[in-house]
Design a protein around this motif. Structure first.
Motif, short mmCIF file in Angstrom:
data_model
loop_
_atom_site.label_atom_id
_atom_site.label_comp_id
_atom_site.label_asym_id
_atom_site.label_seq_id
_atom_site.Cartn_x
_atom_site.Cartn_y
_atom_site.Cartn_z
N CYS A 66 45.24 34.92 35.70
CA CYS A 66 43.87 34.38 35.68
C CYS A 66 42.90 35.24 34.87
O CYS A 66 41.70 35.25 35.15
N GLU A 67 43.40 35.96 33.88
CA GLU A 67 42.55 36.70 32.95
C GLU A 67 43.01 36.36 31.55
O GLU A 67 44.20 36.18 31.30
N PHE A 92 37.35 39.07 48.99
CA PHE A 92 38.60 39.17 49.73
C PHE A 92 39.77 39.07 48.77
O PHE A 92 39.60 38.81 47.58
N PHE A 93 40.99 39.26 49.29
CA PHE A 93 42.18 39.19 48.45
C PHE A 93 42.37 37.77 47.93
O PHE A 93 42.18 36.79 48.65
N THR A 94 42.76 37.68 46.66
CA THR A 94 43.02 36.38 46.04
C THR A 94 44.31 36.46 45.24
O THR A 94 44.82 37.53 44.95
N ARG A 95 44.80 35.28 44.86
CA ARG A 95 45.92 35.20 43.94
C ARG A 95 45.64 34.09 42.95
O ARG A 95 44.88 33.15 43.23
N CYS A 96 46.23 34.21 41.77
CA CYS A 96 46.01 33.22 40.73
C CYS A 96 46.75 31.93 41.10
O CYS A 96 47.96 31.94 41.29
N MET A 115 42.76 31.61 44.32
CA MET A 115 42.66 31.13 45.69
C MET A 115 42.60 32.32 46.64
O MET A 115 43.36 33.28 46.48
N ALA A 116 41.70 32.26 47.61
CA ALA A 116 41.63 33.31 48.63
C ALA A 116 42.87 33.24 49.50
O ALA A 116 43.28 32.15 49.92
N GLY A 121 43.66 25.31 49.56
CA GLY A 121 42.98 24.73 48.41
C GLY A 121 42.63 25.75 47.36
O GLY A 121 42.87 26.93 47.50
N CYS A 122 42.06 25.27 46.30
CA CYS A 122 41.67 26.14 45.20
C CYS A 122 40.26 25.75 44.81
O CYS A 122 39.92 24.59 44.87
N CYS A 123 39.38 26.50 44.55
CA CYS A 123 39.53 27.87 44.11
C CYS A 123 38.34 28.67 44.61
O CYS A 123 37.22 28.19 44.59
N ALA A 124 38.62 29.88 45.05
CA ALA A 124 37.56 30.77 45.52
C ALA A 124 36.74 31.30 44.36
O ALA A 124 35.55 31.54 44.48
#
Length: 141
Positions: A66-67, A92-96, A115-116, A121-124
């Motif tokens: 996600c970069e 908080f912790f997230t993942r792509c 997403m947290a 769901g997506c997206c934080a």
């Protein structure tokens, strides 16, 4: 050992492990990001890479975790990578969860979504961004 004492020892051990993981002795060595992006470029899906001309200049972009990274070629040295786009931080912790790029008339559009963890769901954080030169990005509504 009494239960309250055991709980304190466990908490201290956990804190020590977390601090050890953040040790400055294991600083990111020079070139590690470049090596990771080169590896990501080799493994990237077609929708995660853009190679073309933007604003009259040859541009190579890759999206990883996600970069968005932009290739910086120099005649005297190796290719380096510059991070040109990352979603806003989230507390908080997230993942792509989703990432892609597409070429459009006059530029490139990147879609990023983090997403947290523990949330559905997506997206934080993330969104749809557009760039005409591969360096400057504008978040689309």
């Amino acid at each position: 050992m009494s239960p309250p004492c055991r709980a304190r020892v466990t908490a201290l051990a956990t804190a020590a492990m977390l601090l050890a993981a953040c040790s400055p002795d294991e600083a990111d060595p020079v070139g590690k990001v470049e090596a990771e992006v080169e590896q990501a470029l080799r493994n990237a899906a077609p929708q995660e890479v853009f190679t073309g001309v933007l604003a009259g200049q040859a541009v190579r972009l890759v999206v990883r975790d996600c970069e968005v990274f932009r290739s910086q070629s120099t005649p005297a040295g190796p290719t380096t990578w510059e991070r040109v786009l990352a979603p806003e931080p989230y507390p908080f912790f997230t993942r792509c969860e989703r990432q892609s790029m597409s070429a459009e008339a006059g530029g490139v559009t990147a879609r990023l979504g983090r997403m947290a963890l523990g949330a559905g769901g997506c997206c934080a954080s993330g969104g749809t961004y557009h760039s005409g030169d591969g360096r400057h990005w504008v978040k689309m509504p």
